[in-house]
Scaffold this motif. Sequence first.
Motif, PDB file in Angstrom:
ATOM      1  N   ALA A 209      44.889  33.516  28.927  1.00 21.29           N
ATOM      2  CA  ALA A 209      43.657  33.538  29.834  1.00 21.29           C
ATOM      3  C   ALA A 209      43.757  34.334  30.845  1.00 21.29           C
ATOM      4  CB  ALA A 209      43.254  32.007  30.356  1.00 21.29           C
ATOM      5  N   ASN A 210      45.072  34.319  31.524  1.00 25.32           N
ATOM      6  CA  ASN A 210      45.510  35.265  32.569  1.00 25.32           C
ATOM      7  C   ASN A 210      45.495  36.766  31.995  1.00 25.32           C
ATOM      8  OD1 ASN A 210      45.419  33.324  34.748  1.00 25.32           O
ATOM      9  ND2 ASN A 210      47.559  32.891  34.233  1.00 25.32           N
TER      10      ASN A 210
ATOM     11  N   MET B 163      41.105  31.458  22.585  1.00 23.30           N
ATOM     12  CA  MET B 163      40.694  31.121  23.932  1.00 23.30           C
ATOM     13  C   MET B 163      39.315  30.357  23.802  1.00 23.30           C
ATOM     14  SD  MET B 163      40.015  33.915  26.970  1.00 23.30           S
ATOM     15  CE  MET B 163      41.424  35.122  26.524  1.00 23.30           C
ATOM     16  N   ASN B 164      39.088  29.354  24.429  1.00 26.27           N
ATOM     17  CA  ASN B 164      37.893  28.633  24.146  1.00 26.27           C
ATOM     18  C   ASN B 164      36.575  29.450  24.868  1.00 26.27           C
ATOM     19  OD1 ASN B 164      37.537  27.836  27.027  1.00 26.27           O
ATOM     20  ND2 ASN B 164      39.266  26.505  26.689  1.00 26.27           N
ATOM     21  N   THR B 165      35.627  29.085  24.531  1.00 26.91           N
ATOM     22  CA  THR B 165      34.461  29.604  25.026  1.00 26.91           C
ATOM     23  C   THR B 165      34.241  29.502  26.488  1.00 26.91           C
ATOM     24  OG1 THR B 165      33.320  29.052  22.856  1.00 26.91           O
ATOM     25  CG2 THR B 165      31.647  29.811  24.546  1.00 26.91           C
ATOM     26  N   TYR B 166      34.555  28.583  27.121  1.00 26.53           N
ATOM     27  CA  TYR B 166      34.126  28.432  28.443  1.00 26.53           C
ATOM     28  C   TYR B 166      35.055  29.452  29.405  1.00 26.53           C
ATOM     29  CZ  TYR B 166      34.116  26.402  32.998  1.00 26.53           C
ATOM     30  OH  TYR B 166      34.004  25.922  34.411  1.00 26.53           O
ATOM     31  N   ILE B 167      36.318  29.482  29.020  1.00 24.38           N
ATOM     32  CA  ILE B 167      37.151  30.563  29.581  1.00 24.38           C
ATOM     33  C   ILE B 167      36.634  32.099  29.470  1.00 24.38           C
ATOM     34  CG2 ILE B 167      39.576  31.504  29.511  1.00 24.38           C
ATOM     35  CD1 ILE B 167      39.584  28.739  30.939  1.00 24.38           C
ATOM     36  N   MET B 168      36.127  32.356  28.215  1.00 29.20           N
ATOM     37  CA  MET B 168      35.499  33.570  28.042  1.00 29.20           C
ATOM     38  C   MET B 168      34.581  33.932  28.702  1.00 29.20           C
ATOM     39  SD  MET B 168      36.030  33.810  23.787  1.00 29.20           S
ATOM     40  CE  MET B 168      35.319  35.305  23.759  1.00 29.20           C
ATOM     41  N   ALA B 169      33.626  32.888  28.982  1.00 31.01           N
ATOM     42  CA  ALA B 169      32.490  32.790  29.811  1.00 31.01           C
ATOM     43  C   ALA B 169      33.056  33.204  31.224  1.00 31.01           C
ATOM     44  CB  ALA B 169      31.564  31.778  29.605  1.00 31.01           C
ATOM     45  N   GLU B 170      33.884  32.512  31.778  1.00 27.21           N
ATOM     46  CA  GLU B 170      34.513  32.626  33.222  1.00 27.21           C
ATOM     47  C   GLU B 170      34.836  34.001  33.266  1.00 27.21           C
ATOM     48  OE1 GLU B 170      34.772  30.660  36.034  1.00 27.21           O
ATOM     49  OE2 GLU B 170      33.281  29.335  35.094  1.00 27.21           O
ATOM     50  N   ILE B 171      35.690  34.629  32.484  1.00 26.65           N
ATOM     51  CA  ILE B 171      36.274  35.729  32.710  1.00 26.65           C
ATOM     52  C   ILE B 171      34.857  36.755  32.597  1.00 26.65           C
ATOM     53  CG2 ILE B 171      37.476  37.814  31.407  1.00 26.65           C
ATOM     54  CD1 ILE B 171      39.455  35.463  30.451  1.00 26.65           C
ATOM     55  N   ASP B 172      33.982  36.662  31.780  1.00 23.19           N
ATOM     56  CA  ASP B 172      33.028  37.661  31.557  1.00 23.19           C
ATOM     57  C   ASP B 172      32.133  37.604  32.866  1.00 23.19           C
ATOM     58  OD1 ASP B 172      31.070  39.192  30.117  1.00 23.19           O
ATOM     59  OD2 ASP B 172      29.572  37.635  30.392  1.00 23.19           O
ATOM     60  N   SER B 173      31.742  36.482  33.358  1.00 22.81           N
ATOM     61  CA  SER B 173      31.159  36.218  34.602  1.00 22.81           C
ATOM     62  C   SER B 173      31.837  37.199  35.972  1.00 22.81           C
ATOM     63  CB  SER B 173      31.099  34.658  35.243  1.00 22.81           C
ATOM     64  OG  SER B 173      30.365  34.619  36.430  1.00 22.81           O
ATOM     65  N   ALA B 174      33.247  36.810  35.821  1.00 19.83           N
ATOM     66  CA  ALA B 174      34.134  37.680  36.913  1.00 19.83           C
ATOM     67  C   ALA B 174      34.030  38.946  36.715  1.00 19.83           C
ATOM     68  CB  ALA B 174      35.586  37.160  36.794  1.00 19.83           C
ATOM     69  N   GLN B 175      34.045  39.622  35.692  1.00 20.65           N
ATOM     70  CA  GLN B 175      33.734  41.051  35.292  1.00 20.65           C
ATOM     71  C   GLN B 175      32.391  41.362  35.658  1.00 20.65           C
ATOM     72  OE1 GLN B 175      34.997  42.226  31.103  1.00 20.65           O
ATOM     73  NE2 GLN B 175      35.262  44.373  31.894  1.00 20.65           N
ATOM     74  N   LYS B 176      31.617  40.542  35.341  1.00 23.41           N
ATOM     75  CA  LYS B 176      30.221  41.083  35.907  1.00 23.41           C
ATOM     76  C   LYS B 176      30.106  41.315  37.490  1.00 23.41           C
ATOM     77  CE  LYS B 176      27.355  39.411  31.762  1.00 23.41           C
ATOM     78  NZ  LYS B 176      26.616  38.415  31.458  1.00 23.41           N
ATOM     79  N   LYS B 177      30.820  40.241  38.095  1.00 25.35           N
ATOM     80  CA  LYS B 177      30.713  40.201  39.717  1.00 25.35           C
ATOM     81  C   LYS B 177      31.469  41.782  40.108  1.00 25.35           C
ATOM     82  CE  LYS B 177      30.586  35.261  40.188  1.00 25.35           C
ATOM     83  NZ  LYS B 177      31.498  34.146  40.737  1.00 25.35           N
ATOM     84  N   MET B 178      32.473  41.898  39.129  1.00 23.28           N
ATOM     85  CA  MET B 178      33.348  43.288  39.633  1.00 23.28           C
ATOM     86  C   MET B 178      32.362  44.481  39.425  1.00 23.28           C
ATOM     87  SD  MET B 178      36.979  42.206  38.305  1.00 23.28           S
ATOM     88  CE  MET B 178      37.875  40.924  38.192  1.00 23.28           C
ATOM     89  N   SER B 179      31.865  44.301  38.389  1.00 25.52           N
ATOM     90  CA  SER B 179      31.092  45.507  38.029  1.00 25.52           C
ATOM     91  C   SER B 179      29.732  45.660  39.082  1.00 25.52           C
ATOM     92  CB  SER B 179      30.425  45.426  36.651  1.00 25.52           C
ATOM     93  OG  SER B 179      31.408  45.307  35.656  1.00 25.52           O
ATOM     94  N   GLY B 180      29.368  44.630  39.647  1.00 28.41           N
ATOM     95  CA  GLY B 180      28.155  44.906  40.482  1.00 28.41           C
ATOM     96  C   GLY B 180      28.474  45.592  41.698  1.00 28.41           C
TER      97      GLY B 180
END
Length: 227
Positions: A169-170, A1-18
């Motif tokens: 990714a999914n 999985m490329n770095t950009y996809i991983m960063a997108e998933i991490d960002s989504a998870q941070k929003k959920m955690s918020g």
Amino acid sequence: MNTYIMAEIDSAQKKMSGYIALMNYRFKNLCVKADPISLLPVTVYVGMNEYNMEDVANVNKPNEFQLGVYPKDPDNLQAIMQGIYEAHPEFKIEQKSTKGDQATDDDAGSLFLLLTMPEVDNNRRDILNNGVKGLREECQARIDNIYADQKAFFVELLVNSKPEEVEEANKALKEAYKQCTDIVDDLLFNKQDEIEEAYQRYLSQQEEKQNSEVDYTKGIRMQLEDE
């Protein structure tokens, strides 16, 4: 999985955690057991100045259902009391002295506030359970929206990618979503358990009170019969 996809998933998870953190904060302000976090919304006005609780007082927890608030400056006691009342009018607020339960005019430098959480009777039990369920549903809806938006974004982003890359990714996004959903469910379960524990405590106290009244009445009757 490329770095950009991983960063997108991490960002989504941070929003959920918020949103999870916000839900948990709201849970703690639906006060059942005592928690110093419930005093974070308190604003204390001293003259023209505005302070947070930690600026003007120290807080401890003598037991599961009470908080002790100790003013750093005795002159701020009434302002602190007012701030607590405005944030949590449901608290029982008592003025105590560190020298003993009975406060006197000579205790100005030793006074503190004892906050007792409200009893969880039948009515409050229903209100609290409905409240936490509503907060949980609100949080879950926001998490679902983040998940759906991110998944739709991946459809556009990975339109020319290999099927296995799209699946990877999914799958990673779904795992992040499930982790957050599990946390939401755990927080709800724990809060409901806390509410039920406090309710059972209330029932036990009521039973003890009734038994004491019965014993007292029996004692009076026996005394009268002996006379």
